[in-house]
Design a protein around this motif. Structure first.
Motif, PDB file in Angstrom:
ATOM      1  N   TYR A 262       0.302  -1.370   0.039  1.00 31.78           N
ATOM      2  CA  TYR A 262      -0.191   0.179   0.109  1.00 31.78           C
ATOM      3  C   TYR A 262       0.748   0.972  -0.033  1.00 31.78           C
ATOM      4  CZ  TYR A 262      -4.107  -2.346   0.789  1.00 31.78           C
ATOM      5  OH  TYR A 262      -5.279  -3.528   0.766  1.00 31.78           O
ATOM      6  N   PRO A 263       0.230   2.309  -0.600  1.00 37.87           N
ATOM      7  CA  PRO A 263      -1.101   2.947  -0.819  1.00 37.87           C
ATOM      8  C   PRO A 263      -1.328   1.847  -1.955  1.00 37.87           C
ATOM      9  CG  PRO A 263       0.504   5.114  -1.817  1.00 37.87           C
ATOM     10  CD  PRO A 263       1.342   3.429  -0.213  1.00 37.87           C
ATOM     11  N   PHE A 264      -2.197   1.612  -2.440  1.00 38.22           N
ATOM     12  CA  PHE A 264      -2.592   0.852  -3.952  1.00 38.22           C
ATOM     13  C   PHE A 264      -3.943   1.547  -4.026  1.00 38.22           C
ATOM     14  CE2 PHE A 264      -4.901  -3.020  -5.633  1.00 38.22           C
ATOM     15  CZ  PHE A 264      -5.124  -2.550  -6.832  1.00 38.22           C
ATOM     16  N   PRO A 274       7.040  -2.221  -4.172  1.00 36.69           N
ATOM     17  CA  PRO A 274       7.467  -3.647  -4.133  1.00 36.69           C
ATOM     18  C   PRO A 274       5.399  -4.447  -4.959  1.00 36.69           C
ATOM     19  CG  PRO A 274       7.098  -2.586  -1.760  1.00 36.69           C
ATOM     20  CD  PRO A 274       7.038  -1.445  -2.880  1.00 36.69           C
ATOM     21  N   LEU A 275       4.640  -3.802  -3.913  1.00 30.03           N
ATOM     22  CA  LEU A 275       3.771  -3.897  -5.969  1.00 30.03           C
ATOM     23  C   LEU A 275       3.859  -4.022  -6.957  1.00 30.03           C
ATOM     24  CD1 LEU A 275       0.384  -5.136  -5.013  1.00 30.03           C
ATOM     25  CD2 LEU A 275      -0.136  -2.397  -5.941  1.00 30.03           C
ATOM     26  N   GLN A 277       6.784  -4.238  -8.567  1.00 25.01           N
ATOM     27  CA  GLN A 277       7.628  -6.437  -8.708  1.00 25.01           C
ATOM     28  C   GLN A 277       7.054  -6.941  -8.079  1.00 25.01           C
ATOM     29  OE1 GLN A 277      10.879  -4.956  -5.463  1.00 25.01           O
ATOM     30  NE2 GLN A 277      11.520  -3.473  -6.180  1.00 25.01           N
ATOM     31  N   LEU A 278       6.251  -6.988  -7.642  1.00 23.46           N
ATOM     32  CA  LEU A 278       5.124  -8.335  -6.979  1.00 23.46           C
ATOM     33  C   LEU A 278       4.454  -8.890  -8.746  1.00 23.46           C
ATOM     34  CD1 LEU A 278       3.905 -10.395  -5.727  1.00 23.46           C
ATOM     35  CD2 LEU A 278       2.189  -8.869  -4.775  1.00 23.46           C
ATOM     36  N   LEU A 279       3.269  -7.196  -9.621  1.00 19.12           N
ATOM     37  CA  LEU A 279       2.655  -7.789 -10.297  1.00 19.12           C
ATOM     38  C   LEU A 279       3.826  -7.818 -11.897  1.00 19.12           C
ATOM     39  CD1 LEU A 279       0.429  -4.631  -9.518  1.00 19.12           C
ATOM     40  CD2 LEU A 279       0.039  -7.001  -9.616  1.00 19.12           C
ATOM     41  N   ALA A 280       5.101  -7.240 -11.200  1.00 22.55           N
ATOM     42  CA  ALA A 280       6.387  -7.443 -12.646  1.00 22.55           C
ATOM     43  C   ALA A 280       6.381  -9.265 -12.616  1.00 22.55           C
ATOM     44  CB  ALA A 280       7.564  -6.900 -12.429  1.00 22.55           C
ATOM     45  N   SER A 281       6.129  -9.692 -11.701  1.00 26.06           N
ATOM     46  CA  SER A 281       6.334 -11.271 -11.565  1.00 26.06           C
ATOM     47  C   SER A 281       5.820 -12.577 -12.342  1.00 26.06           C
ATOM     48  CB  SER A 281       7.045 -11.596 -10.002  1.00 26.06           C
ATOM     49  OG  SER A 281       5.258 -11.947  -9.153  1.00 26.06           O
ATOM     50  N   PHE A 292      -1.245   1.227 -14.142  1.00 27.91           N
ATOM     51  CA  PHE A 292       0.595   2.130 -13.305  1.00 27.91           C
ATOM     52  C   PHE A 292       0.722   3.515 -13.360  1.00 27.91           C
ATOM     53  CE2 PHE A 292       1.410  -2.284 -13.557  1.00 27.91           C
ATOM     54  CZ  PHE A 292       2.468  -2.453 -13.027  1.00 27.91           C
ATOM     55  N   GLU A 293       1.860   4.129 -12.743  1.00 26.76           N
ATOM     56  CA  GLU A 293       1.300   5.082 -13.031  1.00 26.76           C
ATOM     57  C   GLU A 293       1.943   6.359 -14.509  1.00 26.76           C
ATOM     58  OE1 GLU A 293       3.418   8.501  -9.395  1.00 26.76           O
ATOM     59  OE2 GLU A 293       4.436   7.439 -11.041  1.00 26.76           O
TER      60      GLU A 293
END
Length: 298
Positions: A262-264, A274-275, A277-281, A292-293
């Protein structure tokens, strides 16, 4: 013969005198011919939603739909205070609206009688892909019960939503269609209000509903998705739900505080977070997601 000519001449003279008088009067500020025009009014409906899009919207949670509208900058889209009569109920459909007004003798006299009443007009517009949305004059006023709502069962209505109350609750539950209301009551409604307008723009506790808007209800409440932006709302909300599932899966595998994700906010996710990077994986990145921004298209 001479009398007839005299009469005609007198009549013509009189008309000329009257015409001159009207001209002089029209030139003064004290005389104005009435100007007739229609009152300004926008269209009741804001667009059209296909059955296919309706089904996609109904596959999402009300939370995701609210969040989708929120990031777009739209005002409150939840009908506050309206709850399902049973915990298993969920509804989705295009809005057919019905407006009640406070009872008054002349209202009762002027309202179309019997089967021509606006409420029955609204009923007959309903089917499996429609939700009847009824604007009550108060949270405890009854908008109907078993006899009236039997017709909705016969029409296989997609759902009923009101900011008022319903009566004959056991029978309504037996009818099987989703019903969302402020509460239930034993009192009759006609003493307090009368149905007045079918398929007009209505106000549901501060949330506007236009005919044809998508109505989605579940255990968290009822959400109004404006027809004009329904496709965009689905895109945002669907993307958000996918990401939330990924986050929950990650926290299940690796228990820990969720704060690092977060913030999400849709359209604001940073690639290096971190979010991100998690989504990229998981194969989700700015090239294929508007979450995404810098990638928001709303």
């Amino acid at each position: 013969f001479f009398l007839s000519i005299y009469s005609i001449q007198s009549t013509v003279s009189t008309i000329i005198m009257l015409t001159s008088s009207f001209r002089r009067a029209a030139a003064t500020t004290s005389f104005r011919l009435p100007v007739l025009r229609a009152f300004a009014s926008g269209p009741a409906a804001g667009g059209a939603i296909s059955d296919e899009l309706l089904g996609r919207l109904g596959s999402l949670s009300t939370q995701a739909l609210v969040d989708g509208l929120w990031v777009m900058g739209w005002p409150n889209s939840q009908i506050n205070g309206t709850r399902a009569l049973a915990s298993t109920m969920k509804c989705v459909g295009r809005a057919v609206t019905l407006k009640f007004v406070p009872a008054r003798p002349d209202i009762a006299q002027d309202k179309p009688p019997g089967g021509e009443s606006p409420e029955y007009e609204a009923f007959e517009l309903c089917g499996p892909n429609e939700v009847l949305v009824m604007e009550s004059v108060g949270p405890w006023e009854s908008v109907g019960g078993d006899i009236k709502f039997l017709r909705l069962k016969q029409l296989s209505i997609g759902g009923l939503v009101t900011n008022g109350s319903v009566r004959d609750t056991d029978e309504v539950l037996d009818y099987g269609f989703p019903c969302f209301s402020h509460s239930v009551t034993a009192c009759q409604g006609p003493a307090a209000m009368q149905p007045w307008a079918c398929n007009d723009v209505i106000n549901m506790n501060g949330t506007v509903v236009r005919p044809g808007d998508a109505i989605v209800g579940d255990q968290d409440g009822v959400v109004v998705v404006p027809a004009k932006v329904a496709e965009m709302v689905f895109s945002i909300a669907h993307g958000r739900e996918e990401i939330e599932e990924i986050v929950k899966e990650e926290l299940t595998k690796n228990p820990g505080p969720p704060g690092k994700f977060y913030p999400f906010m849709s359209g604001k996710i940073k690639v290096e977070s971190p979010l991100g990077q998690l989504l990229a994986s998981k194969g989700i990145n700015p090239d294929n997601s508007t979450q995404f921004e810098g990638k928001a298209d709303w």
